[in-house]
Design a protein around this motif. Structure first.
Motif, PDB file in Angstrom:
ATOM      1  N   TYR A   5      23.780  77.518 -84.230  1.00 34.68           N
ATOM      2  CA  TYR A   5      24.665  77.662 -83.079  1.00 34.68           C
ATOM      3  C   TYR A   5      24.644  76.391 -82.232  1.00 34.68           C
ATOM      4  CZ  TYR A   5      26.381  78.671 -78.479  1.00 34.68           C
ATOM      5  OH  TYR A   5      27.071  78.576 -77.299  1.00 34.68           O
ATOM      6  N   SER A  41      26.048  92.037 -83.559  1.00 31.62           N
ATOM      7  CA  SER A  41      25.155  90.885 -83.525  1.00 31.62           C
ATOM      8  C   SER A  41      25.561  89.930 -82.398  1.00 31.62           C
ATOM      9  CB  SER A  41      25.194  90.139 -84.860  1.00 31.62           C
ATOM     10  OG  SER A  41      24.606  88.858 -84.729  1.00 31.62           O
ATOM     11  N   ASP A  43      24.245  87.057 -81.907  1.00 28.65           N
ATOM     12  CA  ASP A  43      24.289  85.705 -82.483  1.00 28.65           C
ATOM     13  C   ASP A  43      25.632  85.438 -83.153  1.00 28.65           C
ATOM     14  OD1 ASP A  43      21.721  85.161 -81.598  1.00 28.65           O
ATOM     15  OD2 ASP A  43      20.780  85.584 -83.527  1.00 28.65           O
ATOM     16  N   ASP A  44      26.134  86.400 -83.916  1.00 31.22           N
ATOM     17  CA  ASP A  44      27.439  86.232 -84.557  1.00 31.22           C
ATOM     18  C   ASP A  44      28.542  86.108 -83.503  1.00 31.22           C
ATOM     19  OD1 ASP A  44      26.173  86.456 -86.986  1.00 31.22           O
ATOM     20  OD2 ASP A  44      27.125  88.351 -87.557  1.00 31.22           O
ATOM     21  N   TYR A  47      28.456  82.631 -82.023  1.00 34.99           N
ATOM     22  CA  TYR A  47      28.915  81.619 -82.981  1.00 34.99           C
ATOM     23  C   TYR A  47      30.439  81.599 -83.040  1.00 34.99           C
ATOM     24  CZ  TYR A  47      27.740  78.602 -87.010  1.00 34.99           C
ATOM     25  OH  TYR A  47      27.541  77.541 -87.862  1.00 34.99           O
ATOM     26  N   ILE A  48      31.022  82.785 -83.095  1.00 31.38           N
ATOM     27  CA  ILE A  48      32.478  82.909 -83.102  1.00 31.38           C
ATOM     28  C   ILE A  48      33.054  82.422 -81.776  1.00 31.38           C
ATOM     29  CG2 ILE A  48      34.366  84.605 -83.111  1.00 31.38           C
ATOM     30  CD1 ILE A  48      32.493  86.301 -85.019  1.00 31.38           C
ATOM     31  N   VAL A 102      31.049  80.916 -93.929  1.00 28.72           N
ATOM     32  CA  VAL A 102      31.093  81.815 -92.777  1.00 28.72           C
ATOM     33  C   VAL A 102      31.718  83.125 -93.254  1.00 28.72           C
ATOM     34  CG1 VAL A 102      31.202  80.015 -91.007  1.00 28.72           C
ATOM     35  CG2 VAL A 102      33.317  80.913 -91.968  1.00 28.72           C
ATOM     36  N   PHE A 106      34.287  86.295 -89.229  1.00 32.67           N
ATOM     37  CA  PHE A 106      34.287  85.167 -88.289  1.00 32.67           C
ATOM     38  C   PHE A 106      35.683  84.554 -88.239  1.00 32.67           C
ATOM     39  CE2 PHE A 106      29.672  83.411 -87.991  1.00 32.67           C
ATOM     40  CZ  PHE A 106      29.134  84.679 -87.957  1.00 32.67           C
ATOM     41  N   TYR A 123      34.539  92.186 -84.072  1.00 36.64           N
ATOM     42  CA  TYR A 123      34.245  90.858 -83.515  1.00 36.64           C
ATOM     43  C   TYR A 123      35.511  90.203 -82.971  1.00 36.64           C
ATOM     44  CZ  TYR A 123      29.499  91.269 -85.199  1.00 36.64           C
ATOM     45  OH  TYR A 123      28.203  91.696 -85.396  1.00 36.64           O
TER      46      TYR A 123
END
Length: 193
Positions: A5, A41, A43-44, A47-48, A102, A106, A123
């Motif tokens: 990240y 998540s 973290d996901d 990142y997105i 990825v 994402f 997401y």
């Protein structure tokens, strides 16, 4: 494997203007909060979120055709205003910039964060909401944000946001994109992301 990240954040910082980078950090913050609340998540989501506007300044009249060449459907509103395709460009370049694979979700999330789409997934919903209501957005006040966050689901949050947007569009004599209307109708009929 893909870059961390922190590495992606540094890369995005070099790709966009400082104001846009600060917006992206705000999106990350809200995305983390929403992901935590709805069992996704964090973290996901981060990142997105940091990457979603990486190609905000890369769109021009050639972008619609470029997207089609890469298998991305271009909606009529995007054809007229290619800047709306910056999410599509981010979807195309995400594996390259992340320097590794990825997940599809994402890419789908960043692709549809501007107009929304009934197939954008959880997401995508998190990103759509966070992009609309991050702390730097001046069109919302604390009451507006509280109204959105009081909703019990991501889908209800999206409906609340779209109702706010529709009020604005009506005042300005604008019309919602057909793909946005499809998303609205899908959720209103009980559809889940």
């Amino acid at each position: 494997m893909r870059i961390s990240y922190t590495e992606l954040e540094n890369k995005v910082r070099s790709m966009v203007k400082e104001k846009r980078f600060q917006h992206s950090l705000g999106v990350v913050s809200v995305s983390r909060m929403l992901a935590d609340r709805f069992g996704l998540s964090t973290d996901d989501a981060a990142y997105i979120g940091i990457y979603h506007d990486a190609y905000r300044y890369s769109c021009d009249s050639t972008t619609p055709e470029y997207c089609r060449e890469h298998g991305i459907e271009v909606f009529p509103e995007e054809e007229k205003e290619p800047m709306l395709l910056h999410g599509a460009l981010s979807a195309i370049h995400f594996p390259e910039d992340a320097e590794g694979d990825v997940p599809d979700y994402f890419r789908i999330a960043v692709r549809h964060h501007t107009l929304g789409h009934k197939e954008m997934g959880k997401y995508g919903a998190v990103l759509y909401i966070a992009d609309y209501m991050e702390p730097g957005r001046k069109h919302l006040d604390d009451n507006d944000r509280a109204r959105i966050l009081s909703c019990s689901s991501l889908e209800d949050m999206i409906i609340t946001i779209m109702d706010m947007q529709n009020e604005y569009f009506k005042r300005e004599g604008m019309q919602s994109a057909a793909v946005s209307v499809d998303l609205y109708d899908y959720i209103k009929s009980g559809g889940e992301l």
